[in-house]
Design an enzyme around this catalytic site. Structure first.
Site, PDB file in Angstrom:
ATOM      1  CD  GLU A  92      -3.014   0.939   2.250  1.00 44.46           C
ATOM      2  OE1 GLU A  92      -3.399   1.896   2.938  1.00 44.46           O
ATOM      3  OE2 GLU A  92      -3.519  -0.195   2.310  1.00 44.46           O
ATOM      4  CB  CYS A 139      -0.884   7.947  10.763  1.00 45.76           C
ATOM      5  SG  CYS A 139       0.498   7.391  11.778  1.00 45.76           S
ATOM      6  CB  CYS A 180       2.528   7.658   3.126  1.00 40.93           C
ATOM      7  SG  CYS A 180       2.809   6.549   4.524  1.00 40.93           S
ATOM      8  CB  CYS A 203       2.655  -0.995  16.905  1.00 43.22           C
ATOM      9  SG  CYS A 203       4.427  -0.663  16.723  1.00 43.22           S
ATOM     10  CB  CYS A 258      -0.105  -0.040  14.006  1.00 42.71           C
ATOM     11  SG  CYS A 258       0.353   0.235  12.284  1.00 42.71           S
ATOM     12  CB  CYS A 284       4.808  -4.124   9.746  1.00 44.31           C
ATOM     13  SG  CYS A 284       5.876  -3.289  10.951  1.00 44.31           S
TER      14      CYS A 284
END
Length: 363
Positions: free
Chosen positions: A108, A355, A129, A140, A143, A136
């Site tokens: 993305e 974000c 971005c 977190c 997220c 990942c």
């Protein structure tokens, strides 16, 4: 003479990917050396560079200034462009792209336009971005990216391609690039460094308009500093103490906050560049006055800037965004403590492009 395309830097954790080849990410000097290997005159390298980076060509067969016979001979060699899998536009003009890579993995990227006075004028700036990994590994808690797991690092051409894709779609030059998409950039340092160089020297984006974000990987900030880049380093802090940070960021258990801040101070000393600290505000979790005072204590005397990011909701967890009064109170305390601070309300919220909302899915 046989065709020997420039090899794009590959994932050091996945050496079996070394067969991935692409011309995107190569410099004019590298492209010149390549065309000469094909028996062509050196000026063809500059032409190739222009068609890849300025014209955004996707196939060597489409470069009309090349001899037809040679175009046919090299048509099978990949430039390294992705395929658009999905595209959605948020009401604020932010566009989210899901891009399909050569091995069918999906990543993305987000194009974020900044409009003129009152939000009604022409687009004055375009920020991209970019992702640096498929998925990942940092996981977190707040997220969406880490919820889908980790697949692999991105190669140089796969990072640079994201910027060219957004630039083409908006029909506007990209002015800023933030490495804040899928993945942890400093777990893919070699390719990120090469992509930064290409974006600066080949695409033509100023070094100070490039930002690399990291949760913090032991010794990686120290290593990054040794390259003396003029880019901005953004460190995702999200908590003012070790105990709370471990709850929000699992990797923090292996990398104490005190050690991370020490490495950041060393970065400032080595580079002369301040560090930007990202701090996602979670209602009732890390947004209390005592948290602001504790954060100020951590950063006092530090050449830094704090970006407060009000939480953007995801489906998997039930964190809440603080109200504006709570956010402003946090800001006021930091300012009273002489800490440079600003609030960044994320764009693209309605398109799940803000974000913390990125995931390689259009669900």
């Amino acid at each position: 003479m046989s065709a020997t395309p420039v090899v794009s830097p590959v994932d050091s954790h996945n050496p079996e990917k070394s067969e991935l080849i692409a011309l995107l990410g190569a410099s004019v000097a590298e492209l010149t050396a390549w065309v000469q290997q094909q028996g062509q005159l050196s000026y063809r390298g500059k032409q190739l560079h222009e068609w890849i980076y300025q014209k955004g060509v996707r196939s060597l067969s489409d470069i009309s200034v090349f001899p037809k016979n040679w175009r046919e001979e090299i048509a099978h060699i990949p430039i390294g462009r992705s395929t658009l899998h999905y595209r959605t536009v948020a009401p604020d003009g932010t566009i989210k792209y899901l891009l399909q890579l050569a091995d069918n993995q999906i990543i993305e990227t987000v194009g974020i336009p900044t409009f003129g006075e009152g939000g009604k004028g022409p687009k004055s700036r375009l920020t991209v971005c970019v992702s640096t990994q498929v998925g990942c590994p940092m996981a977190c808690d707040f997220c969406a990216t880490g919820k889908g797991g980790y697949k692999r690092n991105l190669a140089v051409h796969e990072i640079v391609d994201q910027v060219l894709t957004v630039q083409e779609d908006f029909q506007q030059r990209v002015s800023n690039v933030v490495f804040m998409g899928l993945g942890e950039p400093l777990l893919n340092t070699e390719n990120v460094l090469a992509a930064l160089k290409s974006l600066n020297q080949d695409v033509g984006i100023g070094a100070r308009s490039l930002t690399v974000s990291t949760v913090g990987i032991r010794d990686r900030i120290r290593q990054f500093a040794q390259h003396h880049l003029q880019v901005t380093l953004a460190v995702s802090l999200h908590a003012p103490n070790q105990a709370l940070r471990e709850k929000l960021i699992p990797s923090a258990r292996a990398y104490p906050l005190e050690d991370l801040l020490s490495e950041c101070r060393e970065y400032v000393e080595v580079t002369g560049r301040r560090v930007s600290f990202e701090y996602v505000l979670l209602a009732g979790v890390n947004d209390l006055p005592e948290h602001a005072l504790e954060l100020a204590k951590c950063l006092r005397g530090f050449q830094s800037h704090v970006n407060l990011i009000p939480y953007n909701p995801i489906q998997e967890v039930d964190y809440k965004r603080p109200n504006r009064d709570r956010i402003q109170a946090f800001v006021n305390i930091l300012k009273q403590q002489q800490i440079a601070v600003s609030v960044r309300y994320s764009r693209g919220l309605e398109a799940d492009a803000a974000c913390g909302q990125l995931r390689a899915s259009n669900n």
